[in-house]
Design a protein around this motif. Structure first.
Motif, PDB file in Angstrom:
ATOM      1  N   LEU A 103       0.909  -1.188   0.218  1.00 12.26           N
ATOM      2  CA  LEU A 103      -0.119   0.011  -0.082  1.00 12.26           C
ATOM      3  C   LEU A 103       0.893   1.186   0.187  1.00 12.26           C
ATOM      4  CD1 LEU A 103      -2.206  -1.539   2.613  1.00 12.26           C
ATOM      5  CD2 LEU A 103      -2.750  -1.096   0.218  1.00 12.26           C
ATOM      6  N   ARG A 104       0.934   1.839  -1.159  1.00 14.61           N
ATOM      7  CA  ARG A 104       2.053   2.873  -1.176  1.00 14.61           C
ATOM      8  C   ARG A 104       1.464   4.332  -0.590  1.00 14.61           C
ATOM      9  NH1 ARG A 104       6.543   0.689  -1.959  1.00 14.61           N
ATOM     10  NH2 ARG A 104       6.126  -1.322  -2.832  1.00 14.61           N
ATOM     11  N   PRO A 106      -1.160   5.041   2.027  1.00 16.36           N
ATOM     12  CA  PRO A 106      -2.543   5.276   2.817  1.00 16.36           C
ATOM     13  C   PRO A 106      -3.085   6.350   3.144  1.00 16.36           C
ATOM     14  CG  PRO A 106      -0.463   4.900   4.122  1.00 16.36           C
ATOM     15  CD  PRO A 106       0.130   4.996   2.768  1.00 16.36           C
ATOM     16  N   GLU A 107      -4.227   6.464   3.661  1.00 12.04           N
ATOM     17  CA  GLU A 107      -4.941   7.489   3.992  1.00 12.04           C
ATOM     18  C   GLU A 107      -4.369   7.999   5.408  1.00 12.04           C
ATOM     19  OE1 GLU A 107      -9.474   8.023   3.478  1.00 12.04           O
ATOM     20  OE2 GLU A 107      -8.915   6.053   3.378  1.00 12.04           O
ATOM     21  N   PRO A 108      -4.061   9.154   5.914  1.00 16.60           N
ATOM     22  CA  PRO A 108      -3.716   9.434   7.298  1.00 16.60           C
ATOM     23  C   PRO A 108      -4.833   8.766   8.217  1.00 16.60           C
ATOM     24  CG  PRO A 108      -4.193  11.377   5.979  1.00 16.60           C
ATOM     25  CD  PRO A 108      -4.429  10.326   5.085  1.00 16.60           C
ATOM     26  N   LEU A 109      -4.213   8.255   9.207  1.00 12.08           N
ATOM     27  CA  LEU A 109      -5.028   7.426  10.168  1.00 12.08           C
ATOM     28  C   LEU A 109      -5.579   8.166  11.124  1.00 12.08           C
ATOM     29  CD1 LEU A 109      -2.910   4.147  10.086  1.00 12.08           C
ATOM     30  CD2 LEU A 109      -5.248   4.408   8.942  1.00 12.08           C
TER      31      LEU A 109
ATOM     32  N   SER B 106       1.337  -2.967   8.036  1.00  9.93           N
ATOM     33  CA  SER B 106       2.010  -2.416   6.862  1.00  9.93           C
ATOM     34  C   SER B 106       1.636  -0.822   6.563  1.00  9.93           C
ATOM     35  CB  SER B 106       1.740  -3.191   5.517  1.00  9.93           C
ATOM     36  OG  SER B 106       2.431  -2.854   4.553  1.00  9.93           O
ATOM     37  N   LEU B 107       0.392  -0.780   6.866  1.00  5.75           N
ATOM     38  CA  LEU B 107      -0.112   0.599   6.666  1.00  5.75           C
ATOM     39  C   LEU B 107       0.234   1.522   7.795  1.00  5.75           C
ATOM     40  CD1 LEU B 107      -2.402   1.561   4.708  1.00  5.75           C
ATOM     41  CD2 LEU B 107      -3.995   1.241   6.284  1.00  5.75           C
ATOM     42  N   ARG B 110       3.947   2.437   6.940  1.00  7.80           N
ATOM     43  CA  ARG B 110       3.932   3.792   5.919  1.00  7.80           C
ATOM     44  C   ARG B 110       3.506   4.956   6.432  1.00  7.80           C
ATOM     45  NH1 ARG B 110       5.328   2.648   1.401  1.00  7.80           N
ATOM     46  NH2 ARG B 110       5.737   0.179   0.849  1.00  7.80           N
ATOM     47  N   ASP B 111       2.507   4.993   7.329  1.00 10.88           N
ATOM     48  CA  ASP B 111       2.152   5.993   7.821  1.00 10.88           C
ATOM     49  C   ASP B 111       3.122   6.919   8.814  1.00 10.88           C
ATOM     50  OD1 ASP B 111      -0.103   7.786   7.716  1.00 10.88           O
ATOM     51  OD2 ASP B 111      -0.822   7.383   9.798  1.00 10.88           O
ATOM     52  N   LYS B 166      -0.585   3.379  16.344  1.00 13.71           N
ATOM     53  CA  LYS B 166      -1.354   3.233  15.279  1.00 13.71           C
ATOM     54  C   LYS B 166      -2.061   1.998  15.418  1.00 13.71           C
ATOM     55  CE  LYS B 166       0.147   6.671  12.520  1.00 13.71           C
ATOM     56  NZ  LYS B 166      -0.675   7.826  12.930  1.00 13.71           N
ATOM     57  N   GLU B 169      -4.676   2.266  17.877  1.00 14.66           N
ATOM     58  CA  GLU B 169      -5.810   3.137  17.411  1.00 14.66           C
ATOM     59  C   GLU B 169      -6.922   2.475  16.428  1.00 14.66           C
ATOM     60  OE1 GLU B 169      -4.475   6.400  14.921  1.00 14.66           O
ATOM     61  OE2 GLU B 169      -3.384   7.468  16.240  1.00 14.66           O
ATOM     62  N   MET B 170      -6.270   1.569  15.572  1.00 14.19           N
ATOM     63  CA  MET B 170      -7.094   0.742  14.640  1.00 14.19           C
ATOM     64  C   MET B 170      -7.970  -0.269  15.132  1.00 14.19           C
ATOM     65  SD  MET B 170      -4.707   0.315  11.242  1.00 14.19           S
ATOM     66  CE  MET B 170      -3.057   0.505  11.653  1.00 14.19           C
TER      67      MET B 170
END
Lengths: 475, 172
Positions: A103-104, A106-109, B106-107, B110-111, B166, B169-170
């Motif tokens: 996932l290049r 991602p939306e900010p979480l 993974s997300l 990246r964040d 994170k 959070e998720m």
């Protein structure tokens, strides 16, 4: 958290050798010994290696992405549909699977997630903020505007940030905030290394440390000072970076990032002064002389901190304030009440976080014939002063009273009354009197807040005042 | 998901990165970890029929990866090993909790990478994408090697903390 049962620094060094492929026999033996003995060390090792592996995959690996239909990973899908599609995609290309860093962008979480807590608050008054401000409140993304006082926030990353009024801070995420103006003091544990404070003119990035950042509301200029550890100040406009070590400071504005300066314990900037306070309806005698002692020298040069405020500090230098009132012509017998009135105003020097609730003492000089003038008074010539120390010569002064200023308070009016003050004024009426103001409470750390009281030269605030009430003239 | 092969494929895909991380921990370098992971994938594929949907795929796959790693090390010269057999076995016994979904992890990474200051992100990218040794990075940045190691370590720590928060959070 308990102390680890292994040498963390040693283990980190060994990990670095492993990662660099340079582990020799001696290192190998040490590494095996450490890990054999301590489950905690194994956990630490595993954590580091797994992250390293993940970073490696994210940058080097991830080949399957090219073989999976790109729409599969469109950003707007929910977790569940993404999972299901992942299965389908995986089935289509199993032979090629080696990793899935896919996932290049991602939306900010967690836009609405809370990530910080208001830990404590002293004498705080808030301007309109879009976040809750009571102690214990959980905070999400938003803006805090502190009008008065001192407030400490703890981010979930572990970063502790104390806001000193007046200040505006925008909370971004657990590792990031923006200081629009005002002062913050940050205390960053290892867990929050990399914590970033953005300002209009700089990005201050922490490497495990205690530091302060001040943003001038008028100019946007940023002053950064490090007390312990290392920070990097990035200049977004030019891309330049200056590293600051313990005891160093620098400043930046939109045009330039200035170099690191060593060692100044003191000034960081000058904050605007407050509005004048209302006066009580008494008969007032304003100071005829007033001055503070404990002038600082920066690189041998005398630096005057304020022409208009009388500075008081219990740290280096020890600053005391001398107040001279002319009571000539006042009949002691007519004095029935006496009150000393002072106005505290922000000096812009030092950090309120480094000074707890502070007690101040007012002493009266016993002899009236020790002359001093606000032009010429010095640390050495000031009557009853113990040079370069917090104290006064006890035999030459009489303590008249004390008052408390809460931590974080930088603007208030102080009124001191009491039998001792009244007796002293009665005894000494008819001549000049000298009162000496000193702070009993020492700062907890260097660069503590310098308290300032309006002097007779202050453009807007009244001078220190001795208010006295006289009885009618008796025949 | 009732089709056993579908479940198997999903699990295998989902576990790739974690298996890589596990093998990387045991072997200490990405190239060996990658080779052994491919061996492991083949073995798992061949044994697909032994896998019962609903059971702990991760534990099964890790055990398989561990034996592949041992076999790989046996074929190698002794001096390439990071660990003695007993320490390897300790790592194999201790199963880290794998509470998080792989794609979330993974997300999150990246964040968190995106949140790093530009300078740190560049360092990470040079270290991992370009695989530049710490020594070289230190020289390029005019820093001591020890300082550069420390800096990279701190960035990794920061990333790790960020990822954990994170993920919380998720899942919360």
């Amino acid at each position: 958290m308990s102390e680890p049962d292994y040498d963390k620094e040693q283990l980190l060094a060994l990990i670095a050798e492993v990662l660099d492929g340079r582990l020799d026999d001696v290192d190998r033996e040490s590494l095996n010994d450490v890990l054999r003995e301590s489950p905690e060390a194994r956990r630490f090792y595993r954590k580091h290696m797994e992250l390293h592996a993940r970073l490696h995959l994210d940058y080097v690996g991830g080949q399957p992405a090219e073989f999976m239909p790109s729409h599969v990973f469109s950003r707007r899908q929910s977790w569940f549909s993404r999972r299901r599609l992942l299965v389908a995609a995986a089935a289509a290309c199993f032979a090629l699977i080696v990793g899935i860093a896919l996932l290049r962008k991602p939306e900010p979480l967690g836009v609405n997630r809370e990530f910080a807590t208001v830990e404590s608050s002293r004498a705080a008054r808030w301007d309109s903020s879009n976040l809750p401000t009571t102690v214990g409140s959980r905070l999400k993304k938003g803006t805090l505007r502190l009008a008065e006082g001192l407030v400490t926030l703890r981010f979930d990353s572990g970063a502790q940030v104390t806001l000193e009024a007046p200040a505006e801070l925008i909370l971004v995420d657990p590792m990031h905030c923006t200081l629009a103006n005002g002062i913050v003091v940050a205390d960053i544990p290892d867990s929050a290394v990399g914590f970033r404070i953005a300002t209009p003119s700089a990005n201050v990035v922490d490497y495990g440390t205690r530091f302060s950042v001040i943003v001038d509301a008028a100019t946007g200029e940023t002053h950064t000072q490090v007390y312990e550890g290392l920070v990097e100040v990035e200049h977004p406009q030019s891309g330049e970076i200056v590293s600051l070590k313990s005891g160093q400071l620098n400043s930046a504005d939109e045009k330039e990032l200035r170099e690191a300066l060593d060692g100044a314990n003191e000034p960081l900037g000058s904050m605007p002064l407050g509005p004048p306070m209302r006066e009580p309806d008494w008969t007032h005698l304003e100071t005829t002389q007033d001055a503070y002692i404990g002038i600082s020298r920066l690189k041998g040069k005398v630096v005057h901190r304020s022409e208009t405020l009388l500075l008081v500090k219990n740290g280096i230098p020890h600053r005391k304030t001398y107040l001279g009132f002319d009571l000539a012509g006042i009949d002691p017998a007519r004095i029935v009440e006496a009150e000393l009135i002072l106005r505290l105003a922000p000096t812009g020097w030092g950090l309120a976080s480094h000074v707890p609730d502070a007690t101040f003492s007012v002493s009266g000089l016993l002899r009236n014939d020790l002359l001093w003038s606000d032009e010429s008074i010095t640390e050495e010539t000031a009557p009853a002063n113990v040079a370069n120390q917090a104290g006064l010569v006890n035999t030459e002064v009489q303590k008249l009273g004390s008052f408390l200023i809460e931590q974080g308070v930088q603007r208030c009016q102080i009124k001191l009354q009491g039998e001792s003050l009244l007796a002293f004024v009665r005894t000494h009426a008819g001549s000049n009197v000298t009162l000496i103001l000193a702070r009993d409470t020492a700062e907890i750390e260097d660069n503590g807040l310098v308290h300032g009281f309006a002097s007779r030269r202050h453009p807007t605030l009244p001078a220190p005042t001795l208010a006295i009430r006289l009885t009618e003239v008796a025949d | 998901m009732t089709d056993p092969s579908e479940e198997f494929l999903y699990q295998l895909t989902d576990w790739q990165n974690r298996l890589f991380g596990y093998l990387f921990t045991l072997l200490g370098n990405p190239h060996d970890a990658r080779d052994v992971l491919q061996e492991t994938n083949l073995v798992l594929w061949r044994k697909m029929n032994e896998f019962e949907p609903g059971t702990d795929f991760g534990a099964w796959a890790r055990k398989c990866a561990y034996f592949q790693a041992l076999a790989f090390l046996r074929d190698r010269k002794r001096d390439r090993h990071v660990f003695s057999d007993d320490v390897l076995a300790l790592f194999a016994e201790e199963t880290p909790s794998a509470a998080y979904d792989e794609s979330e992890l993974s997300l999150a990474l990246r964040d968190c990478l995106g949140q790093l200051p530009e300078r740190q992100r560049q360092l990470i990218s040079r270290r991992y994408r370009d695989e530049i040794p710490v020594r070289q990075l230190a020289a390029d940045n005019g820093k001591k090697e020890s300082a550069m190691k420390m800096m990279l370590m701190r960035i990794r720590e920061a990333l790790h903390t960020c990822i954990e928060s994170k993920l919380q959070e998720m899942t919360s």
